[in-house]
Motif scaffolding. Structure first.
Motif, PDB file in Angstrom:
ATOM      1  N   GLY A 121     -11.679 -12.888 -15.685  1.00 11.34           N
ATOM      2  CA  GLY A 121     -10.235 -12.926 -15.536  1.00 11.34           C
ATOM      3  C   GLY A 121      -9.771 -11.825 -14.606  1.00 11.34           C
ATOM      4  O   GLY A 121     -10.488 -10.844 -14.371  1.00 11.34           O
ATOM      5  N   VAL A 122      -8.564 -12.005 -14.060  1.00 11.12           N
ATOM      6  CA  VAL A 122      -7.964 -10.994 -13.192  1.00 11.12           C
ATOM      7  C   VAL A 122      -6.518 -10.778 -13.590  1.00 11.12           C
ATOM      8  O   VAL A 122      -5.838 -11.698 -14.054  1.00 11.12           O
ATOM      9  N   ASN A 123      -6.062  -9.551 -13.421  1.00 10.35           N
ATOM     10  CA  ASN A 123      -4.669  -9.175 -13.591  1.00 10.35           C
ATOM     11  C   ASN A 123      -4.156  -8.839 -12.199  1.00 10.35           C
ATOM     12  O   ASN A 123      -4.696  -7.952 -11.538  1.00 10.35           O
ATOM     13  N   LEU A 124      -3.137  -9.569 -11.721  1.00  5.58           N
ATOM     14  CA  LEU A 124      -2.602  -9.355 -10.379  1.00  5.58           C
ATOM     15  C   LEU A 124      -1.107  -9.095 -10.469  1.00  5.58           C
ATOM     16  O   LEU A 124      -0.364  -9.881 -11.059  1.00  5.58           O
ATOM     17  N   GLU A 125      -0.661  -8.007  -9.857  1.00  4.77           N
ATOM     18  CA  GLU A 125       0.738  -7.603  -9.948  1.00  4.77           C
ATOM     19  C   GLU A 125       1.530  -8.087  -8.746  1.00  4.77           C
ATOM     20  O   GLU A 125       0.972  -8.358  -7.674  1.00  4.77           O
ATOM     21  N   ASP A 126       2.856  -8.178  -8.906  1.00  6.86           N
ATOM     22  CA  ASP A 126       3.696  -8.623  -7.799  1.00  6.86           C
ATOM     23  C   ASP A 126       4.433  -7.471  -7.131  1.00  6.86           C
ATOM     24  O   ASP A 126       5.445  -7.680  -6.457  1.00  6.86           O
ATOM     25  N   SER A 127       3.922  -6.260  -7.278  1.00  4.81           N
ATOM     26  CA  SER A 127       4.452  -5.127  -6.527  1.00  4.81           C
ATOM     27  C   SER A 127       3.887  -5.131  -5.120  1.00  4.81           C
ATOM     28  O   SER A 127       2.720  -5.464  -4.896  1.00  4.81           O
ATOM     29  N   ASP A 128       4.732  -4.763  -4.179  1.00  4.79           N
ATOM     30  CA  ASP A 128       4.298  -4.527  -2.813  1.00  4.79           C
ATOM     31  C   ASP A 128       4.474  -3.038  -2.580  1.00  4.79           C
ATOM     32  O   ASP A 128       5.590  -2.529  -2.596  1.00  4.79           O
ATOM     33  N   ARG A 129       3.377  -2.329  -2.416  1.00  8.01           N
ATOM     34  CA  ARG A 129       3.464  -0.864  -2.397  1.00  8.01           C
ATOM     35  C   ARG A 129       4.284  -0.318  -1.240  1.00  8.01           C
ATOM     36  O   ARG A 129       4.690   0.836  -1.243  1.00  8.01           O
ATOM     37  N   SER A 130       4.552  -1.141  -0.234  1.00  7.68           N
ATOM     38  CA  SER A 130       5.339  -0.658   0.895  1.00  7.68           C
ATOM     39  C   SER A 130       6.829  -0.910   0.720  1.00  7.68           C
ATOM     40  O   SER A 130       7.651  -0.235   1.324  1.00  7.68           O
ATOM     41  N   SER A 131       7.197  -1.896  -0.119  1.00  4.22           N
ATOM     42  CA  SER A 131       8.617  -2.237  -0.184  1.00  4.22           C
ATOM     43  C   SER A 131       9.102  -2.652  -1.568  1.00  4.22           C
ATOM     44  O   SER A 131      10.147  -3.287  -1.690  1.00  4.22           O
ATOM     45  N   GLY A 132       8.392  -2.332  -2.601  1.00  4.68           N
ATOM     46  CA  GLY A 132       8.845  -2.668  -3.948  1.00  4.68           C
ATOM     47  C   GLY A 132       8.248  -3.956  -4.457  1.00  4.68           C
ATOM     48  O   GLY A 132       7.028  -4.064  -4.584  1.00  4.68           O
ATOM     49  N   LEU A 133       9.070  -4.940  -4.737  1.00  3.86           N
ATOM     50  CA  LEU A 133       8.603  -6.213  -5.284  1.00  3.86           C
ATOM     51  C   LEU A 133       8.369  -7.239  -4.177  1.00  3.86           C
ATOM     52  O   LEU A 133       9.153  -7.348  -3.233  1.00  3.86           O
ATOM     53  N   ARG A 134       7.297  -7.997  -4.312  1.00  2.00           N
ATOM     54  CA  ARG A 134       7.056  -9.104  -3.388  1.00  2.00           C
ATOM     55  C   ARG A 134       8.095 -10.204  -3.620  1.00  2.00           C
ATOM     56  O   ARG A 134       8.638 -10.348  -4.724  1.00  2.00           O
ATOM     57  N   ASP A 135       8.326 -10.986  -2.595  1.00  2.70           N
ATOM     58  CA  ASP A 135       9.129 -12.188  -2.776  1.00  2.70           C
ATOM     59  C   ASP A 135       8.431 -13.059  -3.821  1.00  2.70           C
ATOM     60  O   ASP A 135       7.229 -13.328  -3.711  1.00  2.70           O
ATOM     61  N   PRO A 136       9.137 -13.511  -4.847  1.00  2.00           N
ATOM     62  CA  PRO A 136       8.471 -14.250  -5.930  1.00  2.00           C
ATOM     63  C   PRO A 136       7.808 -15.550  -5.481  1.00  2.00           C
ATOM     64  O   PRO A 136       6.759 -15.926  -6.010  1.00  2.00           O
ATOM     65  N   ARG A 137       8.393 -16.239  -4.513  1.00  2.00           N
ATOM     66  CA  ARG A 137       7.777 -17.489  -4.056  1.00  2.00           C
ATOM     67  C   ARG A 137       6.517 -17.221  -3.246  1.00  2.00           C
ATOM     68  O   ARG A 137       5.539 -17.974  -3.338  1.00  2.00           O
ATOM     69  N   GLU A 138       6.537 -16.152  -2.473  1.00  2.00           N
ATOM     70  CA  GLU A 138       5.320 -15.775  -1.744  1.00  2.00           C
ATOM     71  C   GLU A 138       4.216 -15.390  -2.725  1.00  2.00           C
ATOM     72  O   GLU A 138       3.043 -15.746  -2.537  1.00  2.00           O
ATOM     73  N   GLN A 139       4.584 -14.660  -3.781  1.00  2.00           N
ATOM     74  CA  GLN A 139       3.593 -14.287  -4.787  1.00  2.00           C
ATOM     75  C   GLN A 139       3.072 -15.517  -5.517  1.00  2.00           C
ATOM     76  O   GLN A 139       1.875 -15.623  -5.807  1.00  2.00           O
ATOM     77  N   ALA A 140       3.959 -16.440  -5.820  1.00  2.00           N
ATOM     78  CA  ALA A 140       3.533 -17.679  -6.479  1.00  2.00           C
ATOM     79  C   ALA A 140       2.560 -18.451  -5.590  1.00  2.00           C
ATOM     80  O   ALA A 140       1.561 -18.998  -6.075  1.00  2.00           O
ATOM     81  N   ASP A 141       2.834 -18.483  -4.291  1.00  2.00           N
ATOM     82  CA  ASP A 141       1.923 -19.165  -3.368  1.00  2.00           C
ATOM     83  C   ASP A 141       0.555 -18.489  -3.359  1.00  2.00           C
ATOM     84  O   ASP A 141      -0.483 -19.159  -3.327  1.00  2.00           O
ATOM     85  N   ARG A 142       0.561 -17.172  -3.399  1.00  2.10           N
ATOM     86  CA  ARG A 142      -0.707 -16.438  -3.412  1.00  2.10           C
ATOM     87  C   ARG A 142      -1.478 -16.725  -4.705  1.00  2.10           C
ATOM     88  O   ARG A 142      -2.688 -16.945  -4.686  1.00  2.10           O
ATOM     89  N   LEU A 143      -0.770 -16.726  -5.819  1.00  2.00           N
ATOM     90  CA  LEU A 143      -1.423 -17.034  -7.093  1.00  2.00           C
ATOM     91  C   LEU A 143      -1.980 -18.454  -7.097  1.00  2.00           C
ATOM     92  O   LEU A 143      -3.057 -18.707  -7.648  1.00  2.00           O
TER      93      LEU A 143
END
Length: 245
Positions: free
Chosen positions: A109-131
């Motif tokens: 299993g993996v735990n993946l966060e939606d923080s973007d260390r350069s600008s705070g939170l990732r766009d939720p739809r972009e993160q959903a696409d990545r997931l």
């Protein structure tokens, strides 16, 4: 246990727990602590990135990917129970490589966060696409815990957390993790999210039973167990130092 059997066991441990006793998942920071938790009877473990960082001498978030994967592999080799790995934001790796390297460690299993260390939170739809890409690459071989970082980033409106969690669950996440969610928000999160909900245990927070009653399916600790252990080490160090006086 084969990887397929291990991830099947992990999914079964999360099933049917809504409103019941939550799954308690300790976070080992090295092979020795992993063995201790397994010997105590815990059926699964989840590595904390902050705990491993501290054990390796790094600030949280500063562990090189190579060292994190190696640390996870050592923990997996030390125990026979399923292990999930906190891989922070994925270290910028393409989903295919991220999945390959996670599987190479033996983690299921993996735990993946939606923080973007350069600008705070990732766009939720972009993160959903990545997931969704991670899910497609992994197939059934990885349990995906999608961390929602709204609360740690100062976004206290529960609707934002629900929106992200729903997108991530729809993208194929097996569990969502609104880390640092106030206990008062857990019932609404549980009601509005289709799937298991991970809650963070805090030293002065509700009991495991209460978190379960409020809606937590699974409870993890971040690096909290390491911090509690270090308090014991500090006491021991003080006792040794007193012998030198």
């Amino acid at each position: 246990m084969t990887p397929e059997a291990a991830v099947g066991t992990l999914r079964a441990l999360h099933a049917g727990r809504a409103g019941g006793a939550p799954l308690i998942v300790p976070g080992p920071w090295d092979a020795a602590s992993a063995r201790v938790f397994e010997e105590a009877g815990f059926p699964t473990l989840a590595t904390p990135s902050a705990g491993i960082a501290a054990a390796l001498g790094y600030e949280d978030g500063a562990t090189p990917a190579e060292e994190m994967f190696a640390a996870v592999a050592r923990i997996v080799r030390a125990v026979s129970v399923p292990v999930t790995a906190d891989l922070e934001d994925g270290y910028g790796l393409p989903p295919k490589e991220l999945v390959e390297r996670a599987l190479e460690t033996g983690a299921v299993g993996v735990n993946l966060e939606d923080s973007d260390r350069s600008s705070g939170l990732r766009d939720p739809r972009e993160q959903a696409d990545r997931l969704a890409e991670v899910r497609a690459e992994a197939g059934p071989l990885l349990f995906v815990n999608a961390r929602v970082d709204t609360y740690v980033r100062g976004v206290g409106d529960v609707s934002d957390s629900i929106e992200r969690a729903r997108l991530y669950a729809a993208a194929g996440a097996d569990c969502v993790y609104p880390i640092m969610a106030p206990a008062a928000h857990l019932p609404l999160l549980r009601a509005e999210i289709d799937g298991p909900v991970n809650a963070l245990a805090l030293p002065d927070g509700p009991s495991f039973a209460e978190l379960g009653r409020l809606g937590a399916t699974r409870i993890t600790f971040g690096h909290g167990l390491l911090l509690r252990t270090l308090k014991g080490v500090a006491r021991l160090a003080g006792e040794l130092a007193a012998e030198l006086a």
